[in-house]
Design a protein around this motif. Structure first.
Motif, mmCIF file in Angstrom:
data_model
loop_
_atom_site.group_PDB
_atom_site.id
_atom_site.type_symbol
_atom_site.label_atom_id
_atom_site.label_comp_id
_atom_site.label_asym_id
_atom_site.label_seq_id
_atom_site.Cartn_x
_atom_site.Cartn_y
_atom_site.Cartn_z
ATOM 1 N N ALA A 132 0.846 -1.147 0.173
ATOM 2 C CA ALA A 132 -0.024 0.201 -0.006
ATOM 3 C C ALA A 132 0.820 1.226 -0.018
ATOM 4 C CB ALA A 132 -0.844 0.050 1.198
ATOM 5 N N SER A 133 0.841 2.078 -1.058
ATOM 6 C CA SER A 133 1.781 3.083 -1.143
ATOM 7 C C SER A 133 0.925 4.091 -1.805
ATOM 8 C CB SER A 133 3.059 2.753 -2.276
ATOM 9 O OG SER A 133 2.476 2.443 -3.585
ATOM 10 N N THR A 134 1.670 5.396 -1.969
ATOM 11 C CA THR A 134 1.197 6.718 -2.438
ATOM 12 C C THR A 134 1.599 6.647 -3.723
ATOM 13 O OG1 THR A 134 1.078 7.467 -0.164
ATOM 14 C CG2 THR A 134 0.751 9.042 -1.878
ATOM 15 N N GLY A 190 -0.923 11.109 -5.982
ATOM 16 C CA GLY A 190 -1.094 11.213 -4.494
ATOM 17 C C GLY A 190 -2.122 10.301 -3.909
ATOM 18 N N LEU A 191 -2.569 9.462 -4.754
ATOM 19 C CA LEU A 191 -3.780 8.465 -4.507
ATOM 20 C C LEU A 191 -3.354 7.386 -3.721
ATOM 21 C CD1 LEU A 191 -6.123 9.088 -7.424
ATOM 22 C CD2 LEU A 191 -6.358 10.168 -5.003
ATOM 23 N N PRO A 192 -3.769 6.649 -3.035
ATOM 24 C CA PRO A 192 -3.615 5.283 -2.456
ATOM 25 C C PRO A 192 -3.414 4.245 -3.596
ATOM 26 C CG PRO A 192 -5.618 6.070 -1.385
ATOM 27 C CD PRO A 192 -5.122 6.930 -2.477
ATOM 28 N N ARG A 193 -2.328 3.497 -3.755
ATOM 29 C CA ARG A 193 -2.215 2.415 -4.409
ATOM 30 C C ARG A 193 -1.941 1.069 -3.632
ATOM 31 N NH1 ARG A 193 -4.622 4.758 -8.287
ATOM 32 N NH2 ARG A 193 -3.457 6.708 -9.276
ATOM 33 N N ARG A 194 -2.674 -0.073 -3.994
ATOM 34 C CA ARG A 194 -2.479 -1.395 -3.684
ATOM 35 C C ARG A 194 -1.963 -2.348 -4.591
ATOM 36 N NH1 ARG A 194 -4.005 -2.568 1.388
ATOM 37 N NH2 ARG A 194 -4.747 -4.743 0.821
ATOM 38 N N GLY A 198 11.652 -5.108 -8.758
ATOM 39 C CA GLY A 198 10.875 -4.344 -9.819
ATOM 40 C C GLY A 198 10.976 -5.089 -11.250
ATOM 41 N N SER A 199 10.747 -6.160 -11.222
ATOM 42 C CA SER A 199 10.937 -6.968 -12.425
ATOM 43 C C SER A 199 10.035 -6.665 -13.630
ATOM 44 C CB SER A 199 11.311 -8.723 -12.550
ATOM 45 O OG SER A 199 9.838 -9.131 -12.229
ATOM 46 N N ALA A 244 4.982 0.864 -11.993
ATOM 47 C CA ALA A 244 4.520 2.011 -11.439
ATOM 48 C C ALA A 244 5.188 2.033 -10.040
ATOM 49 C CB ALA A 244 3.294 2.383 -11.869
ATOM 50 N N TRP A 245 4.939 0.905 -9.253
ATOM 51 C CA TRP A 245 5.180 0.910 -7.579
ATOM 52 C C TRP A 245 6.378 1.429 -7.309
ATOM 53 C CZ3 TRP A 245 8.637 -2.212 -5.595
ATOM 54 C CH2 TRP A 245 9.154 -3.428 -6.522
ATOM 55 N N THR A 246 7.398 1.124 -8.319
ATOM 56 C CA THR A 246 8.775 1.440 -8.019
ATOM 57 C C THR A 246 8.821 2.928 -7.823
ATOM 58 O OG1 THR A 246 9.747 1.592 -10.482
ATOM 59 C CG2 THR A 246 9.661 -0.585 -8.967
#
Length: 168
Positions: A52-54, A59-63, A93-94, A103-105
């Protein structure tokens, strides 16, 4: 053991890289939600977390469901002496060997404070991009942990990002 080798071989194919990013995260999110965070389908082969990141730009929450390599606790049976002395994991981050960074990286680079759902527990963590000798050592451990990551790296020109996430 034969089953793991078959999965490793299949997960190294280009066909898997095309299909898996659309199917596996959706299944993981659904199963995780239905089991109230106690189960991830993909974790039957590799340990996994829900990150769970931003969002870096929104700036929105991401899961995001992710495979991970635990560094401490019962999964490895060893302590690594991380800076916090607590649990830590390596996130890879493969992007299944696809060209762009996932994107999560970018989210963790912009907002390193996050939360992971690990075995039904939400754990606040801080993420740090690994570089230099630290990354080299972690990459060697990652390849021993799940050899298909070498195939993913060989497919792309970018260096696969590795993050150490540590319990806050």
């Amino acid at each position: 053991m034969i089953g793991v080798r078959v999965v490793q071989k299949v997960s190294s194919t280009r066909g898997f890289a095309k299909v898996a990013p659309h199917v596996i995260p959706a299944l993981d999110r659904a199963v995780h939600r239905l089991t109230r965070g106690r189960f991830l389908l993909s974790a039957q082969l590799l340990p996994g977390v829900i990150l769970a990141s931003t969002g870096a730009r929104s700036g929105l929450p991401r899961r995001t469901p992710l495979a991970c390599m635990p560094e401490t606790g019962t999964e490895t049976g060893t302590e690594t002496g991380t800076e916090s002395g607590g649990e830590s994991w390596i996130l890879i981050g493969s992007n299944f060997g696809r060209t762009g960074h996932p994107a999560w990286t970018a989210n963790l680079l912009a907002h390193p404070e996050a939360t992971v759902s690990w075995k039904g527990h939400d754990i606040p963590v801080t993420a740090r991009l690994l570089e230099g000798e630290e990354r080299t050592a972690a990459w060697k451990a990652v390849l021993a942990f799940w050899p298909p990551y070498a195939t993913y790296q060989a497919r792309v020109e970018r260096e696969i990002r590795l993050f150490r996430i540590v319990r806050r």
